[in-house]
Motif scaffolding. Structure first.
Motif, PDB file in Angstrom:
ATOM      1  N   VAL A 271       0.927  -1.089   0.116  1.00 41.36           N
ATOM      2  CA  VAL A 271      -0.036   0.073  -0.051  1.00 41.36           C
ATOM      3  C   VAL A 271       0.768   1.217   0.077  1.00 41.36           C
ATOM      4  CG1 VAL A 271      -1.783   1.201   1.331  1.00 41.36           C
ATOM      5  CG2 VAL A 271      -1.846  -1.239   1.190  1.00 41.36           C
ATOM      6  N   MET A 272       1.770   1.340   0.820  1.00 42.37           N
ATOM      7  CA  MET A 272       2.798   2.603   0.879  1.00 42.37           C
ATOM      8  C   MET A 272       3.610   2.769  -0.254  1.00 42.37           C
ATOM      9  SD  MET A 272       4.138   2.203   5.212  1.00 42.37           S
ATOM     10  CE  MET A 272       4.574   3.859   4.893  1.00 42.37           C
ATOM     11  N   THR A 273       3.910   1.678  -0.896  1.00 42.88           N
ATOM     12  CA  THR A 273       4.751   1.731  -2.226  1.00 42.88           C
ATOM     13  C   THR A 273       3.952   2.509  -3.413  1.00 42.88           C
ATOM     14  OG1 THR A 273       6.286   0.011  -1.425  1.00 42.88           O
ATOM     15  CG2 THR A 273       6.027   0.524  -3.958  1.00 42.88           C
ATOM     16  N   ALA A 274       2.641   1.738  -3.421  1.00 45.84           N
ATOM     17  CA  ALA A 274       1.653   2.411  -4.489  1.00 45.84           C
ATOM     18  C   ALA A 274       1.464   3.958  -4.203  1.00 45.84           C
ATOM     19  CB  ALA A 274       0.498   1.751  -4.345  1.00 45.84           C
ATOM     20  N   LEU A 275       1.331   4.178  -2.825  1.00 48.94           N
ATOM     21  CA  LEU A 275       1.189   5.673  -2.538  1.00 48.94           C
ATOM     22  C   LEU A 275       2.146   6.397  -2.766  1.00 48.94           C
ATOM     23  CD1 LEU A 275      -1.073   5.166   0.691  1.00 48.94           C
ATOM     24  CD2 LEU A 275      -1.714   5.915  -1.492  1.00 48.94           C
ATOM     25  N   GLU A 276       3.472   5.929  -2.148  1.00 47.85           N
ATOM     26  CA  GLU A 276       4.593   6.911  -2.749  1.00 47.85           C
ATOM     27  C   GLU A 276       4.979   7.226  -4.066  1.00 47.85           C
ATOM     28  OE1 GLU A 276       7.473   4.425  -0.657  1.00 47.85           O
ATOM     29  OE2 GLU A 276       7.214   5.385   1.228  1.00 47.85           O
ATOM     30  N   ALA A 277       4.362   6.248  -4.872  1.00 49.60           N
ATOM     31  CA  ALA A 277       4.707   6.225  -6.515  1.00 49.60           C
ATOM     32  C   ALA A 277       3.583   7.494  -6.951  1.00 49.60           C
ATOM     33  CB  ALA A 277       4.430   4.884  -7.039  1.00 49.60           C
ATOM     34  N   GLU A 278       2.674   7.739  -6.385  1.00 52.12           N
ATOM     35  CA  GLU A 278       1.763   8.790  -6.696  1.00 52.12           C
ATOM     36  C   GLU A 278       2.390  10.412  -6.657  1.00 52.12           C
ATOM     37  OE1 GLU A 278      -1.323  11.117  -8.166  1.00 52.12           O
ATOM     38  OE2 GLU A 278      -1.204   9.049  -8.164  1.00 52.12           O
ATOM     39  N   SER A 279       2.245  11.028  -7.861  1.00 52.73           N
ATOM     40  CA  SER A 279       2.970  12.264  -7.706  1.00 52.73           C
ATOM     41  C   SER A 279       2.259  13.318  -6.886  1.00 52.73           C
ATOM     42  CB  SER A 279       2.750  12.823  -9.142  1.00 52.73           C
ATOM     43  OG  SER A 279       3.349  11.862 -10.188  1.00 52.73           O
ATOM     44  N   ASN A 280       1.119  13.108  -6.536  1.00 52.08           N
ATOM     45  CA  ASN A 280       0.523  14.133  -5.654  1.00 52.08           C
ATOM     46  C   ASN A 280       0.620  13.734  -4.096  1.00 52.08           C
ATOM     47  OD1 ASN A 280      -0.992  16.136  -7.551  1.00 52.08           O
ATOM     48  ND2 ASN A 280      -1.518  14.043  -8.486  1.00 52.08           N
ATOM     49  N   VAL A 281       1.256  12.868  -3.831  1.00 54.48           N
ATOM     50  CA  VAL A 281       1.610  12.513  -2.362  1.00 54.48           C
ATOM     51  C   VAL A 281       2.957  13.002  -2.112  1.00 54.48           C
ATOM     52  CG1 VAL A 281       1.989  10.765  -0.661  1.00 54.48           C
ATOM     53  CG2 VAL A 281       0.035  10.346  -2.405  1.00 54.48           C
ATOM     54  N   ALA A 282       3.188  14.135  -1.181  1.00 57.89           N
ATOM     55  CA  ALA A 282       4.099  14.841  -0.897  1.00 57.89           C
ATOM     56  C   ALA A 282       4.875  14.045   0.420  1.00 57.89           C
ATOM     57  CB  ALA A 282       3.820  16.122  -0.609  1.00 57.89           C
ATOM     58  N   ALA A 283       4.242  13.664   1.071  1.00 51.28           N
ATOM     59  CA  ALA A 283       4.777  12.684   2.536  1.00 51.28           C
ATOM     60  C   ALA A 283       3.973  11.738   2.794  1.00 51.28           C
ATOM     61  CB  ALA A 283       5.123  13.797   3.502  1.00 51.28           C
ATOM     62  N   LEU A 284       4.750  10.599   3.305  1.00 50.91           N
ATOM     63  CA  LEU A 284       3.696   9.359   3.756  1.00 50.91           C
ATOM     64  C   LEU A 284       4.516   8.667   4.978  1.00 50.91           C
ATOM     65  CD1 LEU A 284       1.433   7.174   3.234  1.00 50.91           C
ATOM     66  CD2 LEU A 284       3.029   6.288   1.629  1.00 50.91           C
ATOM     67  N   HIS A 285       3.865   8.305   6.057  1.00 57.43           N
ATOM     68  CA  HIS A 285       4.708   7.591   7.038  1.00 57.43           C
ATOM     69  C   HIS A 285       3.241   6.889   7.679  1.00 57.43           C
ATOM     70  CE1 HIS A 285       3.822  11.247   9.398  1.00 57.43           C
ATOM     71  NE2 HIS A 285       3.680  10.373  10.512  1.00 57.43           N
ATOM     72  N   ARG A 286       3.973   5.858   8.517  1.00 54.73           N
ATOM     73  CA  ARG A 286       2.848   5.055   9.419  1.00 54.73           C
ATOM     74  C   ARG A 286       2.883   5.970  10.694  1.00 54.73           C
ATOM     75  NH1 ARG A 286       4.022  -1.087  11.440  1.00 54.73           N
ATOM     76  NH2 ARG A 286       2.075  -1.419  12.483  1.00 54.73           N
ATOM     77  N   PHE A 287       1.592   6.138  11.114  1.00 53.51           N
ATOM     78  CA  PHE A 287       1.451   6.833  12.321  1.00 53.51           C
ATOM     79  C   PHE A 287       1.151   5.999  13.602  1.00 53.51           C
ATOM     80  CE2 PHE A 287      -1.446   8.818  15.417  1.00 53.51           C
ATOM     81  CZ  PHE A 287      -0.699   9.755  15.649  1.00 53.51           C
ATOM     82  N   ARG A 288       1.813   6.001  14.524  1.00 54.52           N
ATOM     83  CA  ARG A 288       1.678   5.174  15.633  1.00 54.52           C
ATOM     84  C   ARG A 288       1.408   6.177  16.941  1.00 54.52           C
ATOM     85  NH1 ARG A 288       6.603   0.564  14.784  1.00 54.52           N
ATOM     86  NH2 ARG A 288       5.090  -0.894  14.286  1.00 54.52           N
ATOM     87  N   ASP A 289       0.614   6.141  17.748  1.00 58.78           N
ATOM     88  CA  ASP A 289       0.148   6.885  18.821  1.00 58.78           C
ATOM     89  C   ASP A 289       0.825   6.416  20.024  1.00 58.78           C
ATOM     90  OD1 ASP A 289      -0.803   8.737  20.634  1.00 58.78           O
ATOM     91  OD2 ASP A 289      -2.939   8.069  20.241  1.00 58.78           O
ATOM     92  N   MET A 290       2.288   6.877  20.377  1.00 58.81           N
ATOM     93  CA  MET A 290       2.943   6.254  21.330  1.00 58.81           C
ATOM     94  C   MET A 290       2.286   6.696  22.930  1.00 58.81           C
ATOM     95  SD  MET A 290       4.812   4.270  19.810  1.00 58.81           S
ATOM     96  CE  MET A 290       5.352   3.639  21.241  1.00 58.81           C
ATOM     97  N   ALA A 291       1.657   7.805  22.946  1.00 58.44           N
ATOM     98  CA  ALA A 291       0.688   8.254  24.008  1.00 58.44           C
ATOM     99  C   ALA A 291      -0.030   7.233  24.615  1.00 58.44           C
ATOM    100  CB  ALA A 291       0.116   9.683  23.799  1.00 58.44           C
ATOM    101  N   ARG A 292      -0.690   6.329  23.555  1.00 62.44           N
ATOM    102  CA  ARG A 292      -1.752   5.171  24.065  1.00 62.44           C
ATOM    103  C   ARG A 292      -1.050   3.881  24.521  1.00 62.44           C
ATOM    104  NH1 ARG A 292      -6.188   4.268  19.355  1.00 62.44           N
ATOM    105  NH2 ARG A 292      -6.640   3.264  21.513  1.00 62.44           N
ATOM    106  N   LYS A 293      -0.050   4.036  25.429  1.00 61.71           N
ATOM    107  CA  LYS A 293       0.831   2.749  25.714  1.00 61.71           C
ATOM    108  C   LYS A 293      -0.121   2.127  27.244  1.00 61.71           C
ATOM    109  CE  LYS A 293       3.822   5.704  28.870  1.00 61.71           C
ATOM    110  NZ  LYS A 293       5.296   6.092  29.121  1.00 61.71           N
ATOM    111  N   PRO A 294       0.297   0.888  27.189  1.00 64.50           N
ATOM    112  CA  PRO A 294      -0.364   0.207  28.171  1.00 64.50           C
ATOM    113  C   PRO A 294      -0.109   0.756  29.638  1.00 64.50           C
ATOM    114  CG  PRO A 294       0.429  -1.346  26.679  1.00 64.50           C
ATOM    115  CD  PRO A 294       0.892   0.005  26.465  1.00 64.50           C
ATOM    116  N   SER A 295      -0.801   0.572  30.712  1.00 71.42           N
ATOM    117  CA  SER A 295      -0.239   0.695  31.890  1.00 71.42           C
ATOM    118  C   SER A 295      -0.200  -0.409  32.850  1.00 71.42           C
ATOM    119  CB  SER A 295      -1.369   1.770  32.529  1.00 71.42           C
ATOM    120  OG  SER A 295      -2.717   1.129  32.530  1.00 71.42           O
TER     121      SER A 295
END
Length: 712
Positions: free
Chosen positions: A688-712
């Protein structure tokens, strides 16, 4: 009242008496009390009483079984520099020998060996003069530096860096040159921890992962070795250990190999009763395991210059893991462990005689004999030539020094000077004599490169060169002449291949494919296409692998996706890192939550590194997984008509389902948004990420991980 210290006088005397029953206990106690009184009221940066440092240095030297004078010097080594005591005080109470040793250590402490100025050479002279007068001075100084490096975290950051560089450049190689390899290894690793903590921590994390995957490899192989020796009726001690992180990192850099392919992660030592048994052990090992070609060295028949004797062999051991074996006798091992200290070591109250020990004073003498005839620069070059024995230092006709790895050739030397010199090289002279370009250079040789206009690198040079710099320059030059023709042909091949799949070979698509294939840029990809080094179908497949259908296989559901849980354990996926099948995982037990599955690189794991009882070794079930794992992608896209629709179409083409979409920033020229997807595994994510990165109109792309939501 004097401050209490960790090791009492009686404790220290007991350590000395264990190897030297004839020790002068009263004299050591007197030195202990004198040093404690002089340093009374002084504290280290850690907050401990300062005298804990001299006592620890003395204790380190007892491990080398050194004489009373050296132990007393360690106890007093900072008194002249840091207290009101002077040379006369030390001489009056403990004799001139001790006073001169303490004074020698004091002078070494005041030398700025890491200086980049001309005075560095003069300070090196003073260092070796002090060593040549009495080798015990440097033994105390090395132990002093080792303890300071072990406690360096209490120093200011800039001081940590300065001391670590000095240790890496001066003291660690010096310890190695004197035969104390264990000390060199520890000094280098402690410096590495300061100078490059990220890489060291990365290697340590890989060790943790490897141990969880393979169990205690050291214990398993040690057991196998003992069984083979028992079958052969050979009496020997067997021990194993993991190499230090710096040693592993250095070999990874030198060999250009990843951690998993490195043979020297584990080392095993077999200590025999006599020389003949060493070769019997070698035979038993090679009869049981397959020897790795080119990894056998016999330092018993051909000892190193510092007296080191041992047999080294690397074999393919349990489960195909490559392991290094070192085989030597007890006396050989004493020299390997103590180096120069073997000359001063005691057994049962008398100096021990070791037939394998080589006196490094001969090396120092050869240096001091040149003091009067060499200028500063020549002397410094000569010292470094002797100390850094794992490198080759050659001289240009003008007397400049070129540093190369051992095994380098004139081709490496030429490119080490300048790329243009390497490209035009037609021959070489070593010490005035014409030699083939494949000649292996040695320390101290003078090398002259013969060049000619119009000369171009030859393909055979790739087999001759050993340095990455030379190989890269040769390959670059070999491709340069035909590069433009190949790029033009490759562009046409790419256009046809992409059109056949209903896609456009846009510059961004080709650049993404190049990155996916591990190539430097778009032109490199086109050049390899045109030269037939790369197939057009591989380029298309790198971007759109899902266009090729595969037969249906039963999917693995989430309830049976994770393996390694006990029958009474349940698991949930961590909200912080959201691992997906194909990623390395580990389980952490939480009260009331069962086992929470984390990605192995999740930063949250740092918080539980010291709680191994909570770690659970987990892995994903092999096979195709259901597209049931939510992953969030963050994109920056152009604010143009139809762009978002094309993004959704690309995701759909990869058979990924969009579960949510949120705009987090809107600007006149771009949008930033997060898209939640349901995916199968890490390969699905990459598609999925490779296909999106090849798209000319995608300027930036990364996987988002919410590190604030850690187990307690």
């Amino acid at each position: 009242m004097l401050q209490e210290v960790a090791l009492s006088a009686d404790d220290l005397i007991g350590l000395v008496a264990a190897y030297n029953p004839k020790t002068d206990a009263d004299r050591i106690r007197a030195a202990y009390e004198f040093g404690a009184s002089m340093h009374d009221g002084q504290f280290r940066h850690s907050g401990e009483p300062y005298f804990t440092h001299p006592v620890t240095v003395a204790a380190l030297l007892t491990e080398q079984r050194l004489d009373d004078a050296t132990i007393i010097t360690a106890l007093l080594h900072d008194t002249i520099e840091d207290t009101k005591a002077n040379f006369a005080d030390i001489s009056r109470q403990f004799g001139r020998e001790i006073a001169e040793l303490v004074d020698g250590v004091t002078k070494l402490t005041n030398l700025q060996l890491s200086s980049t100025e001309t005075k560095q050479a003069e300070n090196f002279r003073k260092l070796f003069i002090a060593m040549s007068r009495d080798m015990r001075v440097i033994l105390v100084k090395l132990a002093d530096r080792l303890h300071n490096m072990r406690t360096i975290k209490y120093q200011r950051p800039e001081k940590q860096v300065q001391k670590s560089r000095e240790t890496m450049d001066i003291y660690a190689p010096l310890a190695g040159r004197m035969g104390m390899q264990w000390m060199r290894d520890e000094l280098e690793d402690l410096s590495f921890q300061v100078l490059n903590s990220d890489r060291r921590n990365s290697i340590m994390r890989r060790f943790v992962t490897l141990r969880k995957e393979s169990g205690d490899v050291i214990e398993k192989i040690t057991t196998d070795l003992k069984l083979e020796l028992k079958k052969a009726h050979i009496s020997a001690q067997v021990s194993g250990r993991a190499k230090r992180p710096y040693s592993i990192w250095r070999k990874m850099e030198q060999k250009g190999q990843g951690f998993s392919r490195l043979a020297d992660i584990y080392g095993f030592r077999i200590i025999t009763e006599n020389r003949e048994d060493c070769y019997r052990v070698l035979g038993a090992i090679h009869a049981r395991w397959t020897a790795v070609p080119g990894r056998f060295k016999d330092y018993i028949s051909q000892p190193k210059s510092n007296g080191y004797r041992s047999i080294h062999t690397t074999v393919s051991g349990r489960d195909g893991k490559l392991v290094e074996m070192q085989i030597r006798t007890r006396e050989m091992n004493d020299v390997a462990e103590s180096g120069v200290a073997a000359h001063w070591s005691y057994r049962d109250g008398v100096r021990s005689e070791n037939p394998f020990a080589v006196d490094p004073a001969n090396w120092l003498k050869s240096l001091t004999e040149r003091f009067d005839e060499a200028d500063h620069d020549e002397f410094l070059e000569h010292v470094k030539l002797e100390m850094y024995s794992d490198q080759v230092f050659c001289f240009t006709p003008k007397g400049d020094v070129i540093k190369l790895p051992r095994g380098a050739t004139p081709i490496d030397y030429a490119y080490g000077i300048h790329t243009s010199i390497g490209d035009r090289c037609v021959g070489a002279k070593v010490d005035g004599l014409r030699v083939p370009l494949w000649t292996r250079l040695k320390n101290g040789q003078s090398v002259e490169i013969i060049t000619a206009e119009g000369q171009r690198p030859q393909s055979t040079w790739l087999d001759i060169a050993t340095t990455g710099r030379a190989k890269q320059a040769i390959r670059r030059s070999l491709r340069a002449e035909d590069r433009e023709r190949f790029i033009k042909l490759g562009r046409e091949l790419a256009r046809v291949a992409f059109e056949h799949m209903g896609k456009d070979a846009t510059p961004k698509a080709l650049a993404t494919a190049a990155r996916r294939l591990g190539l430097s840029d778009r032109d490199e990809l086109l050049a390899q296409l045109g030269s037939a080094e790369l197939a057009a179908r591989d380029v298309v497949s790198a971007l759109y692998p899902n266009l090729v259908t595969s037969p249906a296989v039963e999917e693995i559901t989430r309830d049976r996706a994770v393996l390694g849980l006990a029958s009474d354990q349940t698991s949930t996926r961590a909200n912080c890192c959201k691992p997906i099948p194909g990623e390395r995982i580990v389980g952490i037990t939480y009260r009331g939550k069962g086992v929470v599955v984390h990605a192995i690189d999740c930063p949250v794991l740092v918080e539980v590194e010291d709680q191994p009882d909570r770690w659970v070794d987990l892995h994903w079930h092999a096979g195709p997984h259901a597209p049931a794992y939510d992953v969030t992608l963050e994109l920056t896209i152009s604010n143009d008509a139809g762009v978002l629709g094309r993004i959704c179409t690309l995701i759909g083409e990869q058979k990924a389902n969009i579960s949510d979409l949120n705009f987090i920033d809107r600007k006149p020229d771009f949008y930033r948004l997060r898209i939640d997807l349901h995916l199968r595994d890490v390969e699905h994510l990459h598609m999925v990420m490779t296909a999106l990165e090849a798209e000319s109109n995608v300027a930036a792309l990364h996987r988002f991980r919410d590190m604030a939501r850690k187990p307690s």
